[in-house]
Scaffold this motif. Structure first.
Motif, short mmCIF file in Angstrom:
data_model
loop_
_atom_site.label_atom_id
_atom_site.label_comp_id
_atom_site.label_asym_id
_atom_site.label_seq_id
_atom_site.Cartn_x
_atom_site.Cartn_y
_atom_site.Cartn_z
N PRO A 43 0.82 -1.21 0.00
CA PRO A 43 0.00 0.00 0.00
C PRO A 43 0.86 1.26 0.00
O PRO A 43 1.79 1.40 0.77
CB PRO A 43 -0.81 -0.12 1.29
N GLY A 44 0.54 2.16 -0.92
CA GLY A 44 1.26 3.42 -1.03
C GLY A 44 2.46 3.39 -1.94
O GLY A 44 3.13 4.42 -2.12
N ALA A 45 2.75 2.24 -2.55
CA ALA A 45 3.90 2.16 -3.46
C ALA A 45 3.61 2.89 -4.76
O ALA A 45 2.46 3.18 -5.11
CB ALA A 45 4.24 0.69 -3.75
N VAL A 46 4.68 3.20 -5.48
CA VAL A 46 4.60 3.82 -6.81
C VAL A 46 4.75 2.70 -7.85
O VAL A 46 5.68 1.89 -7.75
CB VAL A 46 5.71 4.87 -6.99
N VAL A 47 3.85 2.68 -8.82
CA VAL A 47 3.85 1.58 -9.80
C VAL A 47 3.88 2.14 -11.22
O VAL A 47 3.03 2.94 -11.60
CB VAL A 47 2.62 0.67 -9.62
N VAL A 48 4.88 1.70 -11.97
CA VAL A 48 5.08 2.16 -13.34
C VAL A 48 4.97 0.96 -14.28
O VAL A 48 5.63 -0.06 -14.08
CB VAL A 48 6.47 2.81 -13.52
N SER A 49 4.14 1.10 -15.29
CA SER A 49 4.03 0.05 -16.31
C SER A 49 4.85 0.47 -17.52
O SER A 49 4.49 1.38 -18.25
CB SER A 49 2.56 -0.16 -16.72
N GLY A 50 6.00 -0.20 -17.70
CA GLY A 50 6.86 0.11 -18.83
C GLY A 50 6.67 -0.84 -19.99
O GLY A 50 6.89 -0.49 -21.14
N GLY A 51 6.26 -2.07 -19.70
CA GLY A 51 6.04 -3.05 -20.76
C GLY A 51 4.62 -3.00 -21.28
O GLY A 51 3.68 -2.66 -20.54
N ILE A 52 4.45 -3.30 -22.55
CA ILE A 52 3.12 -3.31 -23.16
C ILE A 52 2.97 -4.53 -24.04
O ILE A 52 3.94 -5.18 -24.44
CB ILE A 52 2.87 -2.03 -24.00
N SER A 53 1.72 -4.84 -24.36
CA SER A 53 1.40 -5.87 -25.34
C SER A 53 0.10 -5.43 -26.03
O SER A 53 -0.51 -4.42 -25.64
CB SER A 53 1.25 -7.24 -24.67
N TRP A 54 -0.29 -6.17 -27.03
CA TRP A 54 -1.46 -5.77 -27.82
C TRP A 54 -2.50 -6.88 -27.84
O TRP A 54 -2.17 -8.05 -27.93
CB TRP A 54 -1.04 -5.42 -29.26
N GLU A 55 -3.75 -6.46 -27.74
CA GLU A 55 -4.89 -7.36 -27.91
C GLU A 55 -5.70 -6.79 -29.08
O GLU A 55 -6.52 -5.89 -28.91
CB GLU A 55 -5.74 -7.39 -26.64
N GLY A 56 -5.37 -7.28 -30.28
CA GLY A 56 -5.92 -6.63 -31.46
C GLY A 56 -5.32 -5.25 -31.59
O GLY A 56 -4.11 -5.09 -31.67
N ARG A 57 -6.17 -4.22 -31.56
CA ARG A 57 -5.70 -2.84 -31.61
C ARG A 57 -5.63 -2.18 -30.25
O ARG A 57 -5.28 -1.01 -30.14
CB ARG A 57 -6.62 -2.01 -32.52
N LYS A 58 -5.96 -2.93 -29.21
CA LYS A 58 -5.97 -2.38 -27.86
C LYS A 58 -4.64 -2.60 -27.18
O LYS A 58 -4.14 -3.73 -27.12
CB LYS A 58 -7.09 -3.02 -27.03
N LEU A 59 -4.05 -1.53 -26.67
CA LEU A 59 -2.79 -1.60 -25.96
C LEU A 59 -3.05 -2.00 -24.52
O LEU A 59 -3.89 -1.41 -23.84
CB LEU A 59 -2.08 -0.26 -26.03
#
Length: 285
Positions: free
Chosen positions: A226-242
């Motif tokens: 609780p209270g942590a900082v969270v960064v999403s650097g990786g991505i993937s695709w579901e059709g055209r949705k990131l």
């Protein structure tokens, strides 16, 4: 959602304003910085990323150049494109869009680059400079994440950071960058990868978690302190949705979180252009 958003747009805008100012200074001396891109094959997502980089160049007055290598062109065609950019005085820096299709050797092409023209900061010489804390281009996505944390006043020094992923473009260089003894770094960094039997004991104690896996919704609330900082650097695709690596429900636990869209992406492009004008300054010096 209770977490505040780590929006990349304001961070990128500040960097690009500085880039545009430097471009104006170059123009007064009759110089125009130039960024090149090499795209292998016709992957739609990669083509979209390249297009955004050229659009950003136009916005700040940087010249842009492009080499398209057919998917059936072979490694020699890729190396020939690298050689052309190496020898082109109008191209101050360039990238090879990653990943490349099967049958191409990205590392060989990367090693063929003139390290002074490495806009991504991934050439072995420049990664070595990062390790030794010498001046050189910093890998763009890690630099963007660092800038984002600094922009929002998030303390990094002395805090425990867990990086999920050890890839050569994000996880590994980010772990190096954040351990350097300098402002905006000096963190205690743990790199967690697929060899770990259970990642939760690591992420649950972290002050900052950066996901760099390319696995959609991998990070869920029970993995986060609780209270942590969270960064999403990786991505993937579901059709055209990131899809980010971090599930949006993590926002109920974290203090700060990147949005699904407009997080790390804009800062990565901005840092690419910053590396380009820095390369132009080195050339003029």
């Amino acid at each position: 959602m209770t977490a505040q958003l780590l929006a990349g747009g304001p961070v990128a805008e500040a960097v690009l304003q500085d880039v545009a100012k430097r471009v104006e200074e170059f123009a007064s001396a009759g110089v125009k910085p130039g960024l090149g891109t090499i795209l292998v094959g016709d992957d739609a997502a990669s083509a979209g990323y390249v297009r955004k980089k050229h659009e950003a160049c136009e916005e700040v007055g940087v010249a842009s150049f492009h080499e398209q290598v057919p998917a059936d062109g072979g490694q020699e065609a890729l190396l020939a494109a690298v050689d052309r950019f190496n020898g082109d005085p109008e191209v101050d820096a360039y990238i090879i869009q990653h990943p490349v299709p099967a049958g191409f050797d990205f590392n060989e092409a990367l090693a063929r680059m003139d390290p002074k023209k490495d806009a991504d900061g991934l050439h072995p010489v420049n990664l070595g400079k990062l390790v030794l804390q010498e001046r050189g281009p910093v890998p763009c996505t890690p630099a963007g994440i660092q800038a984002m944390l600094q922009h929002y006043g998030i303390e990094i020094g002395g805090r425990e950071v867990v990086v999920l992923g050890r890839g050569p473009t994000l996880g590994r260089p980010l772990s190096l960058l954040l351990t350097l003894k300098q402002p905006g770094a000096n963190a205690v960094v743990t790199v967690v990868h697929t060899g770990a039997r259970d990642v939760k004991p690591f992420t649950r104690r972290a002050d900052i978690v950066v996901a760099a896996l390319g696995v959609p919704r991998f990070v869920v609330p029970e993995m986060i302190k609780p209270g942590a900082v969270v960064v999403s650097g990786g991505i993937s695709w579901e059709g055209r949705k990131l899809l980010p690596d971090v599930d949006e429900s993590v926002g109920e636990v974290a203090s700060w979180i990147t949005p699904r869209l407009g997080g790390v992406g804009p800062t990565t492009v901005a840092m690419l252009l910053r590396n380009t004008v820095l390369a132009a300054a080195e050339r003029e010096a």
